[in-house]
Design an enzyme around this catalytic site. Sequence first.
Site, PDB file in Angstrom:
ATOM      1  N   ASP A  33      43.281  38.571  47.643  1.00 26.98           N
ATOM      2  CA  ASP A  33      43.227  38.357  46.190  1.00 26.98           C
ATOM      3  C   ASP A  33      42.706  36.936  45.924  1.00 26.98           C
ATOM      4  O   ASP A  33      43.118  35.979  46.587  1.00 26.98           O
ATOM      5  CB  ASP A  33      44.626  38.547  45.578  1.00 26.98           C
ATOM      6  N   ASN A  89      49.775  48.207  39.467  1.00 21.92           N
ATOM      7  CA  ASN A  89      49.852  48.091  38.014  1.00 21.92           C
ATOM      8  C   ASN A  89      49.025  49.209  37.398  1.00 21.92           C
ATOM      9  O   ASN A  89      47.877  49.426  37.796  1.00 21.92           O
ATOM     10  CB  ASN A  89      49.318  46.726  37.558  1.00 21.92           C
ATOM     11  N   GLN A  96      47.604  45.639  34.143  1.00 17.02           N
ATOM     12  CA  GLN A  96      46.396  45.946  34.934  1.00 17.02           C
ATOM     13  C   GLN A  96      45.187  45.282  34.293  1.00 17.02           C
ATOM     14  O   GLN A  96      44.948  45.434  33.086  1.00 17.02           O
ATOM     15  CB  GLN A  96      46.179  47.466  35.021  1.00 17.02           C
ATOM     16  N   VAL A  98      42.047  44.906  36.347  1.00 21.77           N
ATOM     17  CA  VAL A  98      40.850  45.511  36.953  1.00 21.77           C
ATOM     18  C   VAL A  98      41.092  47.016  37.033  1.00 21.77           C
ATOM     19  O   VAL A  98      42.022  47.465  37.715  1.00 21.77           O
ATOM     20  CB  VAL A  98      40.564  44.923  38.350  1.00 21.77           C
ATOM     21  N   HIS A 102      44.133  49.788  42.775  1.00 19.00           N
ATOM     22  CA  HIS A 102      44.384  48.873  43.887  1.00 19.00           C
ATOM     23  C   HIS A 102      45.879  48.721  44.117  1.00 19.00           C
ATOM     24  O   HIS A 102      46.661  48.731  43.166  1.00 19.00           O
ATOM     25  CB  HIS A 102      43.727  47.501  43.659  1.00 19.00           C
ATOM     26  N   HIS A 104      48.588  46.037  45.471  1.00 19.56           N
ATOM     27  CA  HIS A 104      48.811  44.640  45.853  1.00 19.56           C
ATOM     28  C   HIS A 104      49.808  44.629  47.013  1.00 19.56           C
ATOM     29  O   HIS A 104      50.890  45.223  46.905  1.00 19.56           O
ATOM     30  CB  HIS A 104      49.462  43.836  44.720  1.00 19.56           C
TER      31      HIS A 104
HETATM   32  P1  AMP Z   1      45.710  43.819  38.321  1.00 17.84           P
HETATM   33  O1  AMP Z   1      46.262  42.859  37.304  1.00 17.84           O
HETATM   34  O2  AMP Z   1      46.762  44.666  38.980  1.00 17.84           O
HETATM   35  O3  AMP Z   1      44.567  44.631  37.755  1.00 17.84           O
HETATM   36  O4  AMP Z   1      45.161  42.925  39.498  1.00 17.84           O
HETATM   37  C1  AMP Z   1      43.832  42.520  39.606  1.00 17.84           C
HETATM   38  C2  AMP Z   1      43.792  41.481  40.698  1.00 17.84           C
HETATM   39  O5  AMP Z   1      42.448  41.282  41.088  1.00 17.84           O
HETATM   40  C3  AMP Z   1      44.353  40.114  40.291  1.00 17.84           C
HETATM   41  O6  AMP Z   1      45.441  39.771  41.142  1.00 17.84           O
HETATM   42  C4  AMP Z   1      43.161  39.168  40.474  1.00 17.84           C
HETATM   43  O7  AMP Z   1      43.528  37.895  40.964  1.00 17.84           O
HETATM   44  C5  AMP Z   1      42.309  39.940  41.471  1.00 17.84           C
HETATM   45  N1  AMP Z   1      40.886  39.617  41.448  1.00 17.84           N
HETATM   46  C6  AMP Z   1      40.098  39.490  40.366  1.00 17.84           C
HETATM   47  N2  AMP Z   1      38.829  39.221  40.741  1.00 17.84           N
HETATM   48  C7  AMP Z   1      38.825  39.183  42.103  1.00 17.84           C
HETATM   49  C8  AMP Z   1      37.826  38.944  43.086  1.00 17.84           C
HETATM   50  N3  AMP Z   1      36.548  38.701  42.759  1.00 17.84           N
HETATM   51  N4  AMP Z   1      38.187  38.966  44.391  1.00 17.84           N
HETATM   52  C9  AMP Z   1      39.474  39.203  44.732  1.00 17.84           C
HETATM   53  N5  AMP Z   1      40.462  39.443  43.859  1.00 17.84           N
HETATM   54  C10 AMP Z   1      40.145  39.435  42.552  1.00 17.84           C
END
Ligand code: AMP
Length: 116
Positions: A33, A89, A96, A98, A102, A104
């Site tokens: 991450d 999430n 959430q 992204v 995924h 974590h």
């Molecule tokens: P979520 O809030 O569950 O959607 O988590 C999305 C996660 O993606 C967050 O913990 C971010 O820090 C992570 N993230 C966003 N952009 C990148 C990236 N380019 N490479 C790795 N992790 C990322």
Amino acid sequence: MQRDPECLFCRIVSGEIPCEKVYEDADILAFADIHPQAPVHVLIIPKEHIPTVADAAADKTLLLGRLIQIANSIAKEQELIFGYRLVINCRKDAGQEVFHLHVHLLGGRKFAWPPG
Ligand code: AMP
Ligand code: ZN
């Protein structure tokens, strides 16, 4: 395989955006991450674009199980012997950000319960 050219994680899968790769096979990618919330913070994703865990239909049961198995093996490699947390999430109330499914994997410190 389903891809969304606008999706950040699909662009990581395609190699268009770099990542710090931890694991890869034909169906799954795991990478660090970019804003770690713990000493170990790895994201395990299907290569296929599935927006949320709620969008994973019954034919994705094996894929969902494999995401967790891979998280377990990364936790073992990282020697998270005192425990770790797996988080998915789902949509906005869960935070959430992204919209590409995924898991974590968080470890290397103690976590509070209930979560914030
Ligand atoms: P979520 O809030 O569950 O959607 O988590 C999305 C996660 O993606 C967050 O913990 C971010 O820090 C992570 N993230 C966003 N952009 C990148 C990236 N380019 N490479 C790795 N992790 C990322
Ligand atoms: Zn995607």
